[in-house]
Design an enzyme around this catalytic site. Structure first.
Site, short mmCIF file in Angstrom:
data_model
loop_
_atom_site.label_atom_id
_atom_site.label_comp_id
_atom_site.label_asym_id
_atom_site.label_seq_id
_atom_site.Cartn_x
_atom_site.Cartn_y
_atom_site.Cartn_z
N TYR A 116 -8.42 8.32 -2.68
CA TYR A 116 -6.98 8.32 -2.39
C TYR A 116 -6.27 9.32 -3.32
CZ TYR A 116 -2.27 6.19 -2.18
OH TYR A 116 -0.92 5.95 -2.05
N ASP A 188 -12.51 0.71 -4.29
CA ASP A 188 -11.26 0.46 -3.54
C ASP A 188 -11.66 -0.11 -2.18
OD1 ASP A 188 -8.96 0.71 -1.92
OD2 ASP A 188 -8.22 2.41 -3.09
N LYS A 213 -1.06 -2.76 1.98
CA LYS A 213 -1.54 -2.39 3.31
C LYS A 213 -1.77 -3.66 4.16
CE LYS A 213 -1.12 1.77 1.79
NZ LYS A 213 -2.12 2.52 1.07
C1 LIG Z 1 -2.04 3.10 -0.26
C2 LIG Z 1 -3.33 3.11 -0.97
C3 LIG Z 1 -3.41 2.85 -2.34
C4 LIG Z 1 -2.18 2.69 -3.21
O1 LIG Z 1 -1.43 1.58 -2.90
P1 LIG Z 1 0.15 1.53 -3.25
O2 LIG Z 1 0.49 0.11 -3.11
O3 LIG Z 1 0.81 2.44 -2.25
O4 LIG Z 1 0.32 2.04 -4.65
C5 LIG Z 1 -4.66 2.81 -2.92
N1 LIG Z 1 -5.78 3.00 -2.21
C6 LIG Z 1 -5.75 3.26 -0.88
C7 LIG Z 1 -7.02 3.46 -0.16
C8 LIG Z 1 -4.53 3.34 -0.22
O5 LIG Z 1 -4.49 3.63 1.06
#
Ligand SMILES: *Cc1c(COP(=O)(O)O)cnc(C)c1O
Length: 397
Positions: A116, A188, A213
Site C-alpha cells: 500500500y 496486511d 475498509k
Molecule cells: C486503506 C488501506 C490501508 C490504510 O488504511 P487507512 O485507514 O486508510 O489509514 C492499509 N492497507 C491497505 C491494504 C489499504 O487498502
C-alpha cells in the site's frame, strides 16, 4: 458437525462476553466515554495495575481499554486466532506503529514491492530517518526470499493480494524462510478480511488491518488494528501504548456494528465482483483482469490453495490503444460508480490508476492503463448495465 464456530458465526458472536461483567443486558456494549476509571480504594487500583501485561488487562485508564474497545479487540482476536489486538485511529497508524514496534536503528526491513503506497512512503522517509533500511522484494518470491534476508533483517512484511497489482504471495513459504532465520513476519490482511484468509495459519506473527475498509464497511469510519501472536505481544503492546494509539468509543461502536454483518456483505461483494470480473474478461477492450479468483490469474493456484474467498476489489487492464483521456471519460460517464479513494464500503467505486505502478515499484509486472473497481452492494444488473454503457462509449472513441 463440529462444535467449533464457523467464521460467519464468530463475526456475530465474538466480543460479546462482557469482560468483568461491565454490561449484561444489551446486545451491543454501551459506548463508554471514558478517560478516568474510578477504583473503590488503593488496593483495587494496585490490583488492576498488576494485570498489565497479562493480555487480559483490567480497566485502568481510558486509553488502555474500555468495555467498548475490549469488545472489538476480543472479537478481532477470536476471528484471527490471535493472542491480543490493539486499535489505532487509522489503518496507516496501526501499520506504522506495528513497524516501529519491530524495528530499531541499524536494522533492515524486507518490504513487499506491491505494498500500500503510503506505507512505502513511511519506509522511505520516516524509517530512513530512524536508521532503518528498507529493501523492496518482488511480490512473487517464495522460499527464495531467504537469499534476500540479511544478518540485520528484523522483519519481513507481506500484503496479499498486492495493492493495485493483485498478485498473490506464497505466505507459507515466505514465513517458513523468515522463521528459519529467526525473522518476524507481519501481514496486511485488509483485502481478504479474517473471513477469506487466516495469516496466523500460514506462519505470520503480526496481522495489520485497515478496519476502515470492509470491517467498517459503510464508508464512515477510519480505524486500524494490529493483531499479534503471543510471541509478538509484548513488543507490539509497548509500541501501541507508548505512542498512545487508541480509537474513540463512537468509532469503535461503528466498527463493531460493521463486523456483525461482515460475512453477508462479503458474500455479496464476492459474488458480484466475480461475475463482473468474468464479464470484463470477455470484453475486447480489456487486456487482462487482475482478480485472483479467475483461472487466468497468474497466481490463481496459490489463491485457491490459501484463500477461502475473494473480496470486491480488483483491477482491469485496458489495451494500450485506449488513451488515458478516453478511459477517464468512461469513468466519468458511469452513473453507479463513484470516483474516489478507499474501498470496502457499500458503494461501488472506479479509480483510474494510470502509471501508479511503474514509478513506485522496483519490480512492476504490468504497465497497461488500469482501472481499479470496488464492487458494492448495488444490484448486479444495474452495475453491468452501467459498465456496458461505459465500454460502448469507449469503443466509439
Ligand atoms: C486503506 C488501506 C490501508 C490504510 O488504511 P487507512 O485507514 O486508510 O489509514 C492499509 N492497507 C491497505 C491494504 C489499504 O487498502
Amino acid at each position: 458437525m463440529s462444535a467449533q464456530k464457523s467464521i460467519p458465526t464468530t463475526c456475530v458472536t465474538s466480543g460479546r462476553t462482557a469482560r468483568a461483567g461491565a454490561h449484561t443486558h444489551t446486545a451491543n456494549p454501551p459506548i463508554y466515554q471514558a478517560s478516568t476509571i474510578l477504583f473503590d480504594n488503593m488496593t483495587a487500583l494496585r490490583e488492576a495495575q498488576k494485570s498489565y501485561g497479562s493480555g487480559r488487562e483490567a480497566y485502568t485508564y481510558g486509553r488502555l481499554g474500555t468495555p467498548t474497545s475490549f469488545a472489538l479487540t476480543d472479537a478481532l482476536c477470536e476471528l484471527e486466532g490471535g493472542y491480543s489486538a490493539f486499535l489505532a485511529p487509522s489503518g496507516l497508524a496501526a501499520i506504522s506503529t506495528a513497524l516501529l514496534s519491530q524495528l530499531s536503528s541499524g536494522q533492515h526491513l524486507l518490504m513487499v514491492d506491491t505494498v500500500y503506497g503510503p506505507v512505502r512512503k513511511f519506509c522511505d522517509e520516516f524509517l530512513v530517518r530512524m536508521g532503518v533500511q528498507t529493501t523492496y522484494y518482488p511480490v512473487r518470491l517464495g522460499l527464495d526470499i531467504q537469499d534476500w534476508i540479511q544478518t540485520n533483517t528484523a522483519l519481513v512484511y507481506l500484503e496479499s493480494p498486492g495493492s493495485l497489482s493483485f498478485e498473490i504471495q506464497d505466505t507459507a513459504a515466505i514465513c517458513a524462510a523468515a522463521k528459519a532465520k529467526g525473522v518476524t513476519t507481519m501481514m496486511d490482511n485488509t483485502w481478504a478480511t479474517p473471513l477469506f484468509f487466516k495469516p496466523f495459519e500460514h506462519g505470520v506473527d503480526i496481522i495489520v488491518h485497515a478496519l476502515t475498509k470492509y470491517i467498517g464497511g459503510h464508508s464512515d469510519l477510519m480505524m486500524g488494528a494490529v493483531v499479534c501472536n503471543e510471541h509478538s505481544h509484548p513488543s507490539v503492546r509497548n509500541a501501541m501504548h507508548q505512542t498512545g494509539q487508541f480509537s474513540g468509543s463512537g468509532d469503535i461502536s461503528l466498527a463493531l456494528r460493521g463486523l456483525r454483518t461482515l460475512s453477508v456483505r462479503m458474500k455479496a461483494h464476492e459474488a458480484s465482483a466475480l461475475k463482473i470480473a468474468q464479464w470484463f474478461s470477455q470484453q475486447s477492450e480489456v487486456a487482462q483482469v487482475l482478480h485472483p479468483a479467475l483461472s487466468s490469474h497468474p497466481q490463481h493456484e496459490l489463491w485457491q490453495r490459501d484463500f477461502r474467498g475473494s473480496s470486491g476489489l480488483f483491477g482491469v487492464l485496458f489495451h494500450e490503444k485506449y488513451s488515458e483521456e478516453a478511459l477517464t471519460q468512461m469513468v466519468e460517464s458511469y452513473k453507479m460508480f463513484g470516483i474516489g479513494f478507499s474501498w470496502g464500503g457499500f458503494e461501488s467505486l472506479a479509480l483510474p490508476t494510470f502509471g501508479h505502478l511503474k514509478p513506485t515499484r522496483d519490480h512492476a509486472t504490468h504497465t497497461l492503463p488500469m482501472i481499479r473497481y470496488q464492487i458494492g452492494l448495488e444490484d448486479i444488473d444495474d452495475l453491468l448495465c452501467d459498465l456496458s454503457d461505459g465500454l460502448k462509449s469507449l469503443s466509439m472513441k
